[in-house]
Design a protein around this motif. Sequence first.
Motif, short mmCIF file in Angstrom:
data_model
loop_
_atom_site.label_atom_id
_atom_site.label_comp_id
_atom_site.label_asym_id
_atom_site.label_seq_id
_atom_site.Cartn_x
_atom_site.Cartn_y
_atom_site.Cartn_z
N MET A 1 64.59 48.39 32.11
CA MET A 1 63.48 47.45 32.10
C MET A 1 62.62 47.70 33.34
O MET A 1 63.13 47.91 34.43
N ILE A 2 61.33 47.66 33.15
CA ILE A 2 60.35 47.86 34.22
C ILE A 2 59.54 46.57 34.39
O ILE A 2 59.16 45.95 33.40
N LEU A 3 59.29 46.20 35.62
CA LEU A 3 58.45 45.04 35.90
C LEU A 3 57.12 45.51 36.44
O LEU A 3 57.06 46.18 37.47
N GLU A 4 56.07 45.20 35.71
CA GLU A 4 54.70 45.45 36.19
C GLU A 4 54.26 44.23 36.98
O GLU A 4 54.42 43.10 36.53
N VAL A 5 53.72 44.46 38.16
CA VAL A 5 53.18 43.40 38.99
C VAL A 5 51.71 43.72 39.20
O VAL A 5 51.38 44.77 39.78
N ALA A 6 50.84 42.85 38.71
CA ALA A 6 49.40 43.07 38.81
C ALA A 6 48.76 41.94 39.62
O ALA A 6 48.88 40.78 39.25
N GLU A 7 48.11 42.31 40.71
CA GLU A 7 47.36 41.34 41.52
C GLU A 7 45.94 41.30 40.97
O GLU A 7 45.25 42.32 40.91
N ILE A 8 45.53 40.12 40.55
CA ILE A 8 44.22 39.94 39.91
C ILE A 8 43.38 38.99 40.74
O ILE A 8 43.81 37.86 41.02
N LEU A 9 42.21 39.43 41.13
CA LEU A 9 41.27 38.58 41.86
C LEU A 9 40.18 38.15 40.87
O LEU A 9 39.61 38.98 40.17
N VAL A 10 39.93 36.84 40.86
CA VAL A 10 39.00 36.24 39.91
C VAL A 10 37.80 35.69 40.65
O VAL A 10 37.92 35.22 41.80
N GLN A 11 36.65 35.72 40.01
CA GLN A 11 35.43 35.15 40.60
C GLN A 11 35.70 33.70 41.01
O GLN A 11 36.16 32.90 40.19
N PRO A 12 35.46 33.34 42.27
CA PRO A 12 35.65 31.95 42.70
C PRO A 12 34.85 31.00 41.82
O PRO A 12 33.70 31.26 41.47
N GLY A 13 35.49 29.90 41.46
CA GLY A 13 34.86 28.90 40.61
C GLY A 13 35.09 29.13 39.12
O GLY A 13 34.76 28.28 38.30
N GLU A 14 35.68 30.28 38.76
CA GLU A 14 35.91 30.60 37.35
C GLU A 14 37.40 30.67 37.01
O GLU A 14 37.78 31.19 35.97
N GLU A 15 38.23 30.11 37.88
CA GLU A 15 39.67 30.21 37.70
C GLU A 15 40.15 29.54 36.40
O GLU A 15 40.98 30.11 35.68
N GLU A 16 39.66 28.35 36.11
CA GLU A 16 40.11 27.65 34.91
C GLU A 16 39.66 28.37 33.64
O GLU A 16 40.41 28.47 32.67
N GLU A 17 38.44 28.91 33.66
CA GLU A 17 37.95 29.68 32.51
C GLU A 17 38.78 30.95 32.33
O GLU A 17 39.07 31.36 31.21
N PHE A 18 39.15 31.58 33.44
CA PHE A 18 40.00 32.76 33.38
C PHE A 18 41.35 32.41 32.75
O PHE A 18 41.84 33.13 31.88
N GLU A 19 41.94 31.31 33.19
CA GLU A 19 43.24 30.91 32.64
C GLU A 19 43.14 30.67 31.14
O GLU A 19 44.04 31.06 30.38
N ALA A 20 42.08 30.05 30.69
CA ALA A 20 41.89 29.81 29.25
C ALA A 20 41.73 31.13 28.51
O ALA A 20 42.32 31.33 27.43
#
Length: 97
Positions: A1-20
């Motif tokens: 099993m392999i674990l991918e770890v991805a660090e994602i930076l999102v436009q400030p103020g758009e976090e909730e839209e990103f989560e949706a």
Amino acid sequence: MILEVAEILVQPGEEEEFEAAYRVAVTHLLGSAGCHSARLTRGVENPSRFVLFVEWESVQAHTEGFRNSPAFTRWREGIGRFLVGTPRVEHFVPAGE
């Protein structure tokens, strides 16, 4: 099993839209051959920083199978507009076993 770890930076103020958008887009990821699970976490100190953990059968299932598939295109279409730069991605194996 392999674990991918991805660090994602999102436009400030758009976090909730990103989560949706992620909740919809992750179905393309989870339906891919070799993908066992995915979990998204959000930073406390920096709420525009997310870390995605994906369990893959192998590195190739991720880098060759998923990334070369139509599912990857749909995944990026779903979340791409929210990203600041390219996510930083690394793969890990269990240690000490």
